[in-house]
Design a protein around this motif. Structure first.
Motif, PDB file in Angstrom:
ATOM      1  N   LYS A  70     -24.545   2.057 -17.172  1.00 21.85           N
ATOM      2  CA  LYS A  70     -24.516   0.786 -16.676  1.00 21.85           C
ATOM      3  C   LYS A  70     -23.227   0.217 -16.216  1.00 21.85           C
ATOM      4  O   LYS A  70     -23.406  -0.351 -14.974  1.00 21.85           O
ATOM      5  CB  LYS A  70     -25.173  -0.317 -17.780  1.00 21.85           C
ATOM      6  N   ALA A  71     -22.208   0.577 -16.702  1.00 16.97           N
ATOM      7  CA  ALA A  71     -20.905   0.203 -16.111  1.00 16.97           C
ATOM      8  C   ALA A  71     -20.638   0.660 -14.846  1.00 16.97           C
ATOM      9  O   ALA A  71     -20.029   0.100 -14.050  1.00 16.97           O
ATOM     10  CB  ALA A  71     -19.633   0.777 -17.456  1.00 16.97           C
ATOM     11  N   VAL A  72     -21.163   2.054 -14.505  1.00 16.61           N
ATOM     12  CA  VAL A  72     -20.866   2.612 -13.250  1.00 16.61           C
ATOM     13  C   VAL A  72     -21.821   2.065 -12.308  1.00 16.61           C
ATOM     14  O   VAL A  72     -21.429   1.549 -11.095  1.00 16.61           O
ATOM     15  CB  VAL A  72     -21.415   4.198 -13.403  1.00 16.61           C
ATOM     16  N   ALA A  73     -23.120   1.473 -12.583  1.00 17.05           N
ATOM     17  CA  ALA A  73     -23.980   0.877 -11.675  1.00 17.05           C
ATOM     18  C   ALA A  73     -23.345  -0.644 -11.362  1.00 17.05           C
ATOM     19  O   ALA A  73     -23.615  -0.922 -10.335  1.00 17.05           O
ATOM     20  CB  ALA A  73     -25.406   0.820 -12.208  1.00 17.05           C
ATOM     21  N   MET A  74     -22.770  -1.138 -12.359  1.00 14.99           N
ATOM     22  CA  MET A  74     -22.391  -2.574 -12.223  1.00 14.99           C
ATOM     23  C   MET A  74     -20.633  -2.587 -11.796  1.00 14.99           C
ATOM     24  O   MET A  74     -20.186  -3.630 -11.629  1.00 14.99           O
ATOM     25  CB  MET A  74     -22.365  -3.261 -13.406  1.00 14.99           C
ATOM     26  N   ASP A  75     -20.226  -1.532 -11.202  1.00 18.98           N
ATOM     27  CA  ASP A  75     -18.771  -1.354 -10.524  1.00 18.98           C
ATOM     28  C   ASP A  75     -18.624  -2.309  -9.620  1.00 18.98           C
ATOM     29  O   ASP A  75     -19.391  -2.617  -8.789  1.00 18.98           O
ATOM     30  CB  ASP A  75     -18.454   0.038 -10.156  1.00 18.98           C
ATOM     31  N   THR A  76     -17.566  -3.046  -9.693  1.00 21.04           N
ATOM     32  CA  THR A  76     -17.056  -4.042  -8.735  1.00 21.04           C
ATOM     33  C   THR A  76     -15.542  -3.602  -8.650  1.00 21.04           C
ATOM     34  O   THR A  76     -14.866  -3.456  -9.794  1.00 21.04           O
ATOM     35  CB  THR A  76     -17.263  -5.283  -9.179  1.00 21.04           C
ATOM     36  N   ASN A  77     -15.202  -4.177  -7.537  1.00 18.91           N
ATOM     37  CA  ASN A  77     -13.349  -4.219  -7.080  1.00 18.91           C
ATOM     38  C   ASN A  77     -12.997  -5.586  -6.928  1.00 18.91           C
ATOM     39  O   ASN A  77     -13.313  -5.862  -5.724  1.00 18.91           O
ATOM     40  CB  ASN A  77     -13.253  -2.860  -6.414  1.00 18.91           C
ATOM     41  N   GLU A  78     -12.249  -6.094  -7.605  1.00 17.88           N
ATOM     42  CA  GLU A  78     -11.605  -7.525  -7.198  1.00 17.88           C
ATOM     43  C   GLU A  78     -10.414  -7.218  -6.311  1.00 17.88           C
ATOM     44  O   GLU A  78      -9.885  -6.142  -6.292  1.00 17.88           O
ATOM     45  CB  GLU A  78     -11.436  -8.327  -8.392  1.00 17.88           C
ATOM     46  N   LYS A  79     -10.554  -8.178  -5.476  1.00 20.25           N
ATOM     47  CA  LYS A  79      -9.333  -8.029  -4.502  1.00 20.25           C
ATOM     48  C   LYS A  79      -8.051  -8.032  -5.210  1.00 20.25           C
ATOM     49  O   LYS A  79      -7.803  -9.022  -5.998  1.00 20.25           O
ATOM     50  CB  LYS A  79      -9.236  -9.155  -3.451  1.00 20.25           C
ATOM     51  N   GLY A  80      -7.167  -7.161  -4.693  1.00 19.47           N
ATOM     52  CA  GLY A  80      -5.951  -7.173  -5.090  1.00 19.47           C
ATOM     53  C   GLY A  80      -5.544  -6.347  -6.706  1.00 19.47           C
ATOM     54  O   GLY A  80      -4.615  -6.082  -6.941  1.00 19.47           O
ATOM     55  N   GLN A  81      -6.654  -5.823  -7.011  1.00 18.61           N
ATOM     56  CA  GLN A  81      -6.875  -4.817  -8.145  1.00 18.61           C
ATOM     57  C   GLN A  81      -6.785  -3.338  -7.539  1.00 18.61           C
ATOM     58  O   GLN A  81      -7.320  -3.017  -6.943  1.00 18.61           O
ATOM     59  CB  GLN A  81      -8.242  -5.241  -9.102  1.00 18.61           C
ATOM     60  N   LEU A  82      -6.050  -2.662  -8.249  1.00 18.28           N
ATOM     61  CA  LEU A  82      -6.026  -1.241  -7.910  1.00 18.28           C
ATOM     62  C   LEU A  82      -6.979  -0.567  -8.311  1.00 18.28           C
ATOM     63  O   LEU A  82      -7.399   0.621  -7.639  1.00 18.28           O
ATOM     64  CB  LEU A  82      -4.615  -0.467  -8.485  1.00 18.28           C
ATOM     65  N   THR A  83      -7.502  -0.671  -9.493  1.00 11.13           N
ATOM     66  CA  THR A  83      -8.686   0.012  -9.879  1.00 11.13           C
ATOM     67  C   THR A  83     -10.168  -0.872 -10.158  1.00 11.13           C
ATOM     68  O   THR A  83     -10.096  -2.007  -9.980  1.00 11.13           O
ATOM     69  CB  THR A  83      -8.558   0.571 -11.344  1.00 11.13           C
ATOM     70  N   SER A  84     -11.138  -0.277 -10.184  1.00 10.71           N
ATOM     71  CA  SER A  84     -12.363  -0.958 -10.290  1.00 10.71           C
ATOM     72  C   SER A  84     -12.729  -1.248 -11.745  1.00 10.71           C
ATOM     73  O   SER A  84     -12.296  -0.642 -12.492  1.00 10.71           O
ATOM     74  CB  SER A  84     -13.664  -0.225  -9.560  1.00 10.71           C
ATOM     75  N   SER A  85     -13.830  -2.117 -12.081  1.00  9.69           N
ATOM     76  CA  SER A  85     -14.053  -2.649 -13.252  1.00  9.69           C
ATOM     77  C   SER A  85     -14.475  -1.173 -14.226  1.00  9.69           C
ATOM     78  O   SER A  85     -14.559  -1.480 -15.437  1.00  9.69           O
ATOM     79  CB  SER A  85     -15.237  -3.584 -12.962  1.00  9.69           C
ATOM     80  N   MET A  86     -15.411  -0.546 -13.495  1.00  5.72           N
ATOM     81  CA  MET A  86     -16.101   0.531 -14.484  1.00  5.72           C
ATOM     82  C   MET A  86     -15.036   1.451 -15.186  1.00  5.72           C
ATOM     83  O   MET A  86     -15.393   2.143 -16.251  1.00  5.72           O
ATOM     84  CB  MET A  86     -16.919   1.725 -13.532  1.00  5.72           C
ATOM     85  N   GLY A 145     -31.776   9.855  -8.884  1.00  4.99           N
ATOM     86  CA  GLY A 145     -32.261   8.462  -9.253  1.00  4.99           C
ATOM     87  C   GLY A 145     -31.164   8.186 -10.357  1.00  4.99           C
ATOM     88  O   GLY A 145     -31.329   7.519 -11.290  1.00  4.99           O
ATOM     89  N   LYS A 146     -29.867   8.508 -10.150  1.00  2.00           N
ATOM     90  CA  LYS A 146     -28.848   8.007 -10.903  1.00  2.00           C
ATOM     91  C   LYS A 146     -28.224   6.909 -10.589  1.00  2.00           C
ATOM     92  O   LYS A 146     -27.867   5.738 -11.423  1.00  2.00           O
ATOM     93  CB  LYS A 146     -27.952   9.305 -11.130  1.00  2.00           C
ATOM     94  N   PHE A 147     -27.952   6.718  -9.118  1.00  4.45           N
ATOM     95  CA  PHE A 147     -27.100   5.683  -8.530  1.00  4.45           C
ATOM     96  C   PHE A 147     -27.732   5.075  -7.444  1.00  4.45           C
ATOM     97  O   PHE A 147     -28.346   5.796  -6.693  1.00  4.45           O
ATOM     98  CB  PHE A 147     -25.649   6.205  -8.558  1.00  4.45           C
ATOM     99  N   ASP A 148     -27.518   3.829  -7.293  1.00  4.46           N
ATOM    100  CA  ASP A 148     -28.114   3.072  -6.456  1.00  4.46           C
ATOM    101  C   ASP A 148     -27.206   3.164  -4.971  1.00  4.46           C
ATOM    102  O   ASP A 148     -26.025   3.438  -5.204  1.00  4.46           O
ATOM    103  CB  ASP A 148     -28.219   1.523  -6.366  1.00  4.46           C
ATOM    104  N   TYR A 165     -27.035   8.238 -27.323  1.00  6.11           N
ATOM    105  CA  TYR A 165     -27.616   7.559 -26.327  1.00  6.11           C
ATOM    106  C   TYR A 165     -27.047   6.164 -25.818  1.00  6.11           C
ATOM    107  O   TYR A 165     -26.940   5.883 -24.647  1.00  6.11           O
ATOM    108  CB  TYR A 165     -29.045   7.335 -26.883  1.00  6.11           C
ATOM    109  N   PHE A 166     -26.401   5.376 -26.779  1.00  6.74           N
ATOM    110  CA  PHE A 166     -25.720   4.229 -26.585  1.00  6.74           C
ATOM    111  C   PHE A 166     -24.590   4.372 -25.657  1.00  6.74           C
ATOM    112  O   PHE A 166     -24.608   3.534 -24.825  1.00  6.74           O
ATOM    113  CB  PHE A 166     -25.276   3.698 -27.889  1.00  6.74           C
ATOM    114  N   MET A 167     -23.817   5.425 -25.905  1.00 14.73           N
ATOM    115  CA  MET A 167     -22.753   5.773 -24.819  1.00 14.73           C
ATOM    116  C   MET A 167     -23.232   6.140 -23.691  1.00 14.73           C
ATOM    117  O   MET A 167     -22.368   5.395 -22.746  1.00 14.73           O
ATOM    118  CB  MET A 167     -21.917   6.625 -25.657  1.00 14.73           C
TER     119      MET A 167
END
Length: 777
Positions: free
Chosen positions: A426-442, A519-522, A418-420
């Motif tokens: 949450k990591a997927v929902a809070m995914d961000t992509n900083e400029k200059g980065q090839l991958t996103s945070s998730m 109801g999984k992702f925004d 459950y924890f995992m």
């Protein structure tokens, strides 16, 4: 009158007479019988002559052998005399040895009887000595000496004592035996009483003193039982003291989060210290193989204390309620009703630490008992060894400690899953992509979470727990996280034509609709074209990094699990379980690779093919049926290939900046394949002169040279057919193809079929179709 029947003809042998006697010959009257008899006699004569000739041929050899025998005769007489003399000597020696051995047997019998007499006398003296010594030792309260005398008495040969009782001193021996038996019973009572007093007073030196006396009196089991009871009291007192300290621990304390694991550790260390301290005493005074009995008693007390500690842990940490809450949360979709994963983090860490300490304790106990059994079973049968192994397995697997830890780990696996799952979502929902980065945070966040959960399971030292969490992580990555990436790629790469744009919008709308239903992702609405492009490229990078991270995680786990197994954790089937889980993990990595390939194909079809195909079709607008003047003009002002290369450069610049080097190489490879296929199509639609073929060869070489600089992969193989087509279009005459075809091809492997070669030759306007048809390819 009939003649008598002829006897059968028998072959003649050396020294034998004729088969027919004179009387039989005289009795013959019939001519046929006489002729038969004559034939037989002739045959016999011939055989005799042959035998005689054979003997005459052997005359020389026989005479030489007879001469040798005559020479040997005198020597044989000497040998006969020597043999008779030797036989006489041997007979004398045998008789002498027999006489000596009979006397030796008599002496040996006398010696054995003497030894028996001496033994009997020694036993009688020992009996008297033991009787006197035990009385004196008891009066002086020298219990060790008294026990030594009793041990000597118990070690005497009972059959010798029985024989002594039948002699003249029988009454004296009976009296001594009675006194010794009374002293034995008296000493047993004294030792038991003194031991009990020492345990009540917690006088360890006295406890050990009387513990050593028990085996001298034949009370091995009673001694071990009493001593174990004393040690168990020590363990219980210390465990109770530690548990009281736990209840008084301030929650701000540095070790407060793992205080119950620390308490179990202190319990296990205390028992291990007891075993280490007293194992030499047990082995020395009780003999090998007795340590199992001591540890079995200690394990019972260990189970009681573990039960108390675990009960307090469940009560203080609200473990069962947390588990019920997790189960309810896994069945609910509302975020408001779910338990916060961070609340479980310290509990999960403490449970794995508790189990790790238990596994370490079990490994210590197993090693100690096995080494003790090994010494005791050195001369034992295989059945005894197997029985001891079964006793050990039963002790370790069926004890309350083992069952309790299995129950805690069972709850832990569900809570860790459950924890995992929740933290990954949450990591997927809070995914961000900083400029200059090839991958996103998730990507980094998800794999940090997965590594943390698997690492925590690995820290428990339980192979079953580890395999369960590896399987859960595989499910999480394969089913949930891969689905997220798949849905992002499913939206497609924004196209330029109106029809493709409309297709992309339709796909995005359907994806948002399904996401809202689950109801999984925004959803954040349809992104702008640039943002959509960036999102697609980032997702491709994410998929590639995920595949690499899974393989890296697999290799790390292989190393960590190998170390765990080398340390003695896990059963015989542990390696097979781990290998199965890790092979599943490798399969998930391959699935991410497949998804990456699907995304690259989508990118090629959406962004590259619609652009590249029209650029290649411009080749048809440039005439290659040219003369010298046009060829020189083309050389000065390139009509097609340089612009085509420039267009490719501009298009791939965007992808080179937004994709990882590995994906960019793969994309370039797909684009190269596309160019080769489309180029082949337009070439077959064109017509060429000799100089036009030379122009095409120059264009092809320029294109291959440029594409080679774009990737680290080899691309010449993709253009092998086109290069061979350029070679054919450069021929001066039709028959020149035979210099390169068949046995004259040398190292060249033709990718074109004979029919395709004729088709390319037909593109040359100056080649006659009759000449092409006459070619024998």
């Amino acid at each position: 009158m009939a003649a008598p029947a002829m006897p059968p003809v028998a072959p003649s042998s050396g020294g034998s007479s004729s088969a027919l006697s004179m009387e039989e010959i005289r009795a013959l009257t019939d001519l046929s019988d006489l002729e038969a008899a004559y034939s037989r006699l002739c045959a016999e004569e011939k055989a005799v002559e042959e035998e005689l000739e054979m003997l005459l041929d052997q005359q020389g050899s026989i005479e030489s052998k007879m001469t040798a025998l005559q020479r040997i005769g005198p020597n044989l007489q000497l040998i006969e005399g020597d043999a008779k003399q030797l036989a006489g000597t041997i007979t004398f020696t045998c008789n002498l040895a027999e006489n000596v051995s009979s006397k030796v047997r008599q002496l040996d019998l006398a010696k054995n009887r003497l030894y028996q007499a001496i033994q009997r006398a020694d036993d009688i003296l020992d009996l008297k000595f033991c009787m006197d010594g035990v009385q004196t030792a008891l009066r002086n309260e020298d219990y060790e000496q008294a026990a030594a005398h009793i041990h000597r008495y118990l070690s005497l040969d009972k059959s010798v004592i029985e024989l002594s009782r039948q002699g003249r001193e029988g009454s004296i021996i009976d009296a001594n035996l009675k006194l010794l038996q009374e002293a034995e019973q008296r000493l047993k009572k004294i030792v038991s009483k003194k031991f009990d007093e020492a345990t009540r007073q917690e006088d360890l030196p006295q406890v050990e003193r009387f513990f050593k006396i028990f085996p001298l009196l034949g009370l091995h089991e009673e001694g071990l039982s009493n001593f174990s009871e004393y040690l168990c009291k020590q363990v219980a007192n210390k465990a109770e003291e530690n548990l009281q300290l736990v209840m008084k621990t301030d929650m701000s304390d540095r070790r407060a989060a793992v205080i119950f694991a620390d308490t179990l550790t202190l319990l296990f260390e205390g028992i291990a210290r007891i075993v280490e301290t007293h194992q030499p005493i047990v082995e020395t005074y009780y003999g090998p193989g007795r340590l199992y009995t001591l540890i079995k008693h200690l394990q019972v007390e260990c189970d009681r204390q573990v039960e108390k500690v675990v009960d307090k842990f469940i009560q203080q940490r609200d473990y069962h309620r947390q588990f019920q809450h997790v189960q309810n949360s896994m069945m609910r979709s509302s975020a408001a009703e779910k338990i916060e994963p961070r609340e479980l983090d310290p509990i999960l860490t403490e449970v794995t630490l508790m189990n790790a300490r238990s596994e370490l304790y079990f490994r210590f106990i197993k090693r100690r008992i096995l080494s003790d059994f090994e010494v005791g079973d050195s001369m034992a049968s295989e059945e005894v060894k197997q029985e001891h192994q079964k006793c050990l397995d039963k002790l370790l697997n069926n004890c309350l400690l083992s069952r309790t830890m299995q129950e805690l780990i069972g709850y832990y696996i569900t809570m860790e899953e459950y924890f995992m799952r929740e933290t990954v979502n949450k990591a997927v929902a809070m995914d961000t992509n900083e400029k200059g980065q090839l991958t996103s945070s998730m990507v980094d966040d998800v794999f940090y979470i997965v590594k943390k959960c698997i690492g925590r399971a690995l820290a428990s030292s339980s192979i079953d727990c580890l395999c369960a969490m590896i399987n859960h992580s595989i499910t999480q990555l394969e089913s949930d996280f891969r689905e997220v990436l798949y849905n992002k790629l499913k939206m497609g790469f924004p196209a330029t034509t109106f029809q493709d744009f409309q297709r992309g919008v339709t796909s995005a709308v359907s994806l948002m609709h399904s996401s809202l239903q689950q109801g999984k992702f925004d959803t954040k609405g349809i992104e702008s074209t640039d943002e959509a492009k960036q999102s697609f490229l980032v997702t491709l990078n994410n998929v590639e990094v995920c595949s690499e991270n899974i393989m890296t995680l697999k290799k790390t786990l292989e190393s960590d699990c190998a170390k765990l197994l080398q340390q003695g954790f896990g059963s015989e089937q542990a390696q097979a379980k781990i290998d199965s889980c890790l092979s599943d993990m490798a399969a998930v990595s391959h699935k991410f690779r497949d998804l990456l390939q699907e995304g690259l194909n989508e990118l090629t079809n959406s962004a590259i093919k619609p652009q590249v195909k029209p650029w290649i079709n411009l080749f048809l607008s440039v005439s290659h049926n040219i003369e010298e003047e046009e060829f020189n003009d083309y050389e000065a002002n390139d009509p097609w290939v340089q612009q085509f290369i420039l267009n490719l450069e501009q298009q791939m610049t965007e992808f080179k900046a937004g994709l990882s080097p590995v994906i960019y190489d793969s994309l370039t490879s797909l684009m190269t394949t596309l160019i080769a296929v489309e180029m082949e199509k337009v070439v077959l639609k064109s017509t060429f002169s000799r100089l036009g073929g030379l122009q095409f060869d120059k264009e092809l070489r320029s294109l291959i040279a440029y594409l080679t600089t774009m990737t680290t992969w080899t691309i010449r193989d993709k253009f092998a057919r086109l290069s061979q087509m350029a070679t054919i279009l450069n021929l001066e005459r039709v028959t020149e193809i035979l210099d390169y075809w068949g046995p004259n091809s040398g190292p060249l492997t033709w990718r074109l079929t004979p029919a395709e070669v004729r088709q390319v030759l037909a593109l040359r306007m100056d080649f006659r179709s009759e000449d092409i048809k006459r070619l024998r390819l």
